[in-house]
Design a protein around this motif. Structure first.
Motif, mmCIF file in Angstrom:
data_model
loop_
_atom_site.group_PDB
_atom_site.id
_atom_site.type_symbol
_atom_site.label_atom_id
_atom_site.label_comp_id
_atom_site.label_asym_id
_atom_site.label_seq_id
_atom_site.Cartn_x
_atom_site.Cartn_y
_atom_site.Cartn_z
ATOM 1 N N GLN A 105 7.633 -1.707 9.629
ATOM 2 C CA GLN A 105 6.466 -1.885 8.772
ATOM 3 C C GLN A 105 5.658 -3.114 9.199
ATOM 4 N N GLU A 149 3.992 -2.328 12.588
ATOM 5 C CA GLU A 149 2.873 -1.402 12.423
ATOM 6 C C GLU A 149 1.598 -2.158 12.057
ATOM 7 N N GLN A 150 1.723 -3.122 11.152
ATOM 8 C CA GLN A 150 0.573 -3.922 10.744
ATOM 9 C C GLN A 150 0.042 -4.763 11.906
ATOM 10 N N LYS A 151 0.954 -5.369 12.673
ATOM 11 C CA LYS A 151 0.541 -6.197 13.806
ATOM 12 C C LYS A 151 -0.195 -5.365 14.853
ATOM 13 N N ALA A 174 -1.794 -2.516 14.408
ATOM 14 C CA ALA A 174 -3.082 -2.080 13.871
ATOM 15 C C ALA A 174 -4.115 -3.207 13.919
ATOM 16 N N LYS A 175 -3.720 -4.389 13.501
ATOM 17 C CA LYS A 175 -4.649 -5.525 13.493
ATOM 18 C C LYS A 175 -5.090 -5.888 14.902
ATOM 19 N N ILE A 233 -3.760 4.678 9.955
ATOM 20 C CA ILE A 233 -2.391 4.670 9.456
ATOM 21 C C ILE A 233 -2.169 5.958 8.669
ATOM 22 N N LEU A 280 -5.274 -0.713 6.471
ATOM 23 C CA LEU A 280 -3.993 -1.188 6.975
ATOM 24 C C LEU A 280 -2.810 -0.822 6.086
ATOM 25 N N ASN A 281 -3.037 -0.717 4.806
ATOM 26 C CA ASN A 281 -1.924 -0.480 3.879
ATOM 27 C C ASN A 281 -2.311 0.559 2.835
#
Length: 355
Positions: A218, A221-223, A225-226, A237, A246-247
């Motif tokens: 998790q 995934e954020q890293k 995407a950013k 996502i 992002l979420n």
């Protein structure tokens, strides 16, 4: 209620906990059986239930249940043995692969089972017939401990033609980087090159898969995407309603959304399962390498690799991980593995001839 039921991805419906089983049976399979009408009133046990299996793609259950465990002692004893009238087999093994190119598929099998581990094979098939059933040729005898075995996959059992027509570069690439930031920066530049020079489409052509346990994946995934957004790459996502969210949070989600036009999907492995793309990026390999004896983590990598229809690019952070050396050996082996056979470290139970 039904004349016939077809179950795809049957391995995802298997439970390990005895508390969840129904009288010792697998609950979903038993429920499906109970909702079927018999073919004839005279043969109550004969019903049209067809299910497919690939335990290498299981992300939860580790053991293959026997037919007796699925349907009980009395019914399961003859469930998968023999033939029906007319020569129809009760169980069928599919030895050919049409989606994943041969070099990527053999790599997935080799690394997924740990065939070339220094400590010996981790898990997987342990008879000549089982390997032949899934499309391999075997030299050697599994019954002799320490015997040198050679397992090879003939080209006719890998029907994707890309490996024979693409000669510009290898289908498989693997690199490690000094830190996560460097890994993701290179990833972003490679994706941009795919879009600008290779003319791949962001949706359906490119898929980025992150590996690791729930929390690690998790965060990664954020890293990812950013980083892609910061390099002007639209991302998606799964379950979001539009790109660059992002979420995604319920109720502003749609569980069926995996692709979004004009955006590159970034996904954890459980959502990526069942999907495919021409170019697959697999990031966070160090999350597997740091705990390489975990079968569920290796299965993540197997599933990620087999999402590819053409190319796959693996990456992770540097570290003193024997797994990286093993991975490179598997890549160098191509469509053939040679190793000394010792019983697997992890037992996955009886093999059911269903794929």
């Amino acid at each position: 209620m039904f004349d016939a039921i077809l179950i795809d991805e049957g391995m995802d419906l298997v439970v390990d906990s005895d508390e969840i089983k129904f009288e010792g049976k697998q609950p979903i399979f038993w429920l499906a059986w109970q909702t079927l009408r018999p073919v004839t009133p005279e043969k109550q046990e004969q019903r049209r239930l067809i299910w497919t299996y690939d335990m290498a793609q299981s992300l939860d259950a580790l053991k293959v249940p026997t037919a007796k465990e699925l349907f009980g002692q009395e019914l399961g004893t003859s469930m998968l043995k023999g033939q029906y009238p007319g020569g129809i087999k009760k169980s069928e093994v599919m030895s050919r692969c049409y989606r994943t190119p041969g070099p990527i598929l053999t790599m997935a099998h080799g690394i997924g089972m740990g065939l070339l581990r220094k400590e010996g094979m981790l898990t997987g098939l342990t008879t000549k017939k089982e390997w032949q059933d899934i499309g391999y040729e075997v030299t050697g005898d599994f019954r002799k401990i320490g015997q040198v075995l050679v397992i090879s996959r003939p080209s006719e059992n890998s029907c994707n033609p890309i490996s024979s027509i693409w000669t510009e570069s290898p289908l498989i690439k693997f690199e490690t980087y000094k830190n996560r930031e460097e890994e993701l920066k290179v990833l972003a530049n490679q994706v941009k090159a795919n879009l600008e020079y290779d003319l791949l489409k962001p949706s359906h052509d490119i898929l980025v898969i992150v590996l690791g346990n729930s929390q690690d994946a998790q965060i990664l995934e954020q890293k990812v995407a950013k980083t892609l957004i910061s390099h002007n790459v639209e991302i998606f996502i799964p379950s979001a309603l539009e790109s660059n969210i992002l979420n995604p949070i319920f109720p502003n989600t749609n569980a069926n959304n995996f692709w979004y036009e004009g955006a590159v999907t970034v996904s954890r492995i459980h959502r990526a399962k069942g999907n495919e793309a021409n170019m697959v990026y697999i990031v966070g390999l160090d999350n597997i390498a740091s705990n390489e004896s975990d079968i569920k983590l290796r299965n993540q990598l197997f599933v990620a690799l087999t999402r590819s229809r053409a190319w796959v690019n693996l990456s992770g952070v540097d570290g003193n991980h024997p797994f990286y050396e093993e991975l490179r050996k598997v890549m160098e082996s191509g469509n053939s593995f040679q190793f000394e056979y010792y019983p697997p470290k992890v037992d996955i139970g009886e093999t059911i001839d269903i794929r």
